[in-house]
Write a protein that holds these residues in place. Sequence first.
Motif, mmCIF file in Angstrom:
data_model
loop_
_atom_site.group_PDB
_atom_site.id
_atom_site.type_symbol
_atom_site.label_atom_id
_atom_site.label_comp_id
_atom_site.label_asym_id
_atom_site.label_seq_id
_atom_site.Cartn_x
_atom_site.Cartn_y
_atom_site.Cartn_z
ATOM 1 N N ASP A 59 -97.301 0.507 25.219
ATOM 2 C CA ASP A 59 -96.378 -0.583 25.495
ATOM 3 C C ASP A 59 -95.518 -0.158 26.677
ATOM 4 N N HIS A 60 -95.118 -1.113 27.491
ATOM 5 C CA HIS A 60 -94.248 -0.841 28.634
ATOM 6 C C HIS A 60 -92.914 -1.510 28.345
ATOM 7 N N VAL A 61 -91.843 -0.724 28.342
ATOM 8 C CA VAL A 61 -90.522 -1.227 27.988
ATOM 9 C C VAL A 61 -89.577 -1.076 29.172
ATOM 10 N N GLN A 62 -88.555 -1.930 29.193
ATOM 11 C CA GLN A 62 -87.549 -1.883 30.243
ATOM 12 C C GLN A 62 -86.212 -2.292 29.640
ATOM 13 N N LEU A 63 -85.168 -1.513 29.918
ATOM 14 C CA LEU A 63 -83.818 -1.787 29.431
ATOM 15 C C LEU A 63 -83.072 -2.626 30.460
ATOM 16 N N MET A 75 -77.764 -4.247 35.627
ATOM 17 C CA MET A 75 -78.658 -3.124 35.889
ATOM 18 C C MET A 75 -79.912 -3.217 35.026
ATOM 19 N N ASP A 76 -81.032 -2.764 35.585
ATOM 20 C CA ASP A 76 -82.305 -2.683 34.866
ATOM 21 C C ASP A 76 -82.904 -1.304 35.130
ATOM 22 N N THR A 77 -83.474 -0.703 34.107
ATOM 23 C CA THR A 77 -84.185 0.558 34.313
ATOM 24 C C THR A 77 -85.579 0.258 34.852
ATOM 25 N N ALA A 78 -86.222 1.270 35.349
ATOM 26 C CA ALA A 78 -87.619 1.133 35.737
ATOM 27 C C ALA A 78 -88.448 0.999 34.464
ATOM 28 N N PRO A 79 -89.552 0.248 34.493
ATOM 29 C CA PRO A 79 -90.397 0.147 33.297
ATOM 30 C C PRO A 79 -90.922 1.531 32.907
ATOM 31 N N ALA A 80 -90.964 1.797 31.609
ATOM 32 C CA ALA A 80 -91.457 3.074 31.090
ATOM 33 C C ALA A 80 -92.587 2.805 30.106
ATOM 34 N N THR A 81 -93.595 3.643 30.129
ATOM 35 C CA THR A 81 -94.731 3.508 29.215
ATOM 36 C C THR A 81 -94.453 4.288 27.940
ATOM 37 N N VAL A 82 -94.664 3.619 26.811
ATOM 38 C CA VAL A 82 -94.545 4.277 25.509
ATOM 39 C C VAL A 82 -95.954 4.343 24.935
ATOM 40 N N ASP A 83 -96.534 5.520 24.954
ATOM 41 C CA ASP A 83 -97.877 5.708 24.420
ATOM 42 C C ASP A 83 -97.858 5.658 22.898
ATOM 43 N N PRO A 84 -99.018 5.472 22.265
ATOM 44 C CA PRO A 84 -99.076 5.439 20.801
ATOM 45 C C PRO A 84 -98.494 6.707 20.184
ATOM 46 N N HIS A 100 -73.982 -7.518 27.478
ATOM 47 C CA HIS A 100 -75.198 -7.721 26.686
ATOM 48 C C HIS A 100 -76.245 -6.690 27.101
ATOM 49 N N VAL A 101 -77.024 -6.219 26.125
ATOM 50 C CA VAL A 101 -78.082 -5.239 26.364
ATOM 51 C C VAL A 101 -79.343 -5.714 25.640
ATOM 52 N N TRP A 102 -80.508 -5.629 26.309
ATOM 53 C CA TRP A 102 -81.760 -5.977 25.651
ATOM 54 C C TRP A 102 -82.921 -5.214 26.276
ATOM 55 N N VAL A 103 -84.029 -5.190 25.560
ATOM 56 C CA VAL A 103 -85.241 -4.498 26.006
ATOM 57 C C VAL A 103 -86.360 -5.528 26.097
ATOM 58 N N THR A 104 -87.127 -5.470 27.182
ATOM 59 C CA THR A 104 -88.298 -6.328 27.312
ATOM 60 C C THR A 104 -89.554 -5.477 27.204
ATOM 61 N N HIS A 105 -90.651 -6.122 26.800
ATOM 62 C CA HIS A 105 -91.936 -5.460 26.593
ATOM 63 C C HIS A 105 -92.996 -6.154 27.435
#
Length: 108
Positions: A59-63, A75-84, A100-105
């Motif tokens: 999954d690729h997540v971004q804060l 502000m947004d972080t760079a997308p990060a990969t979360v391996d299994p 407000h803070v949220w994470v996208t996938h």
Amino acid sequence: MDFPFRRTAALLFTAAALAGSMSPAALAAPAGPQEAECRTRVQGSRASAVCFNGNATPDHVQLHVECARWWDPDMDTAPATVDPARHVSLTERCWLEIRHVWVTHSPR
């Protein structure tokens, strides 16, 4: 007089009838990519997210952080990969307060 066990038996019978009418496909895991589980935390002007991927696909997540002041850029972080079976930590900040803070996938 209505005894509690009669109501319980009726509920169990209804649940069993409904379960029997469901196809095996309806009971299977949902189709499509699954998302990592993320927990966010705000401490003052700093925001963080810890994401754990308990699924079989990456999954690729971004804060994303929305700052409270109009002059403080969001502000947004760079997308990060979360391996299994792995986790990732993301952090970002505002100059002052956070609204407000949220994470996208994105499965990519």
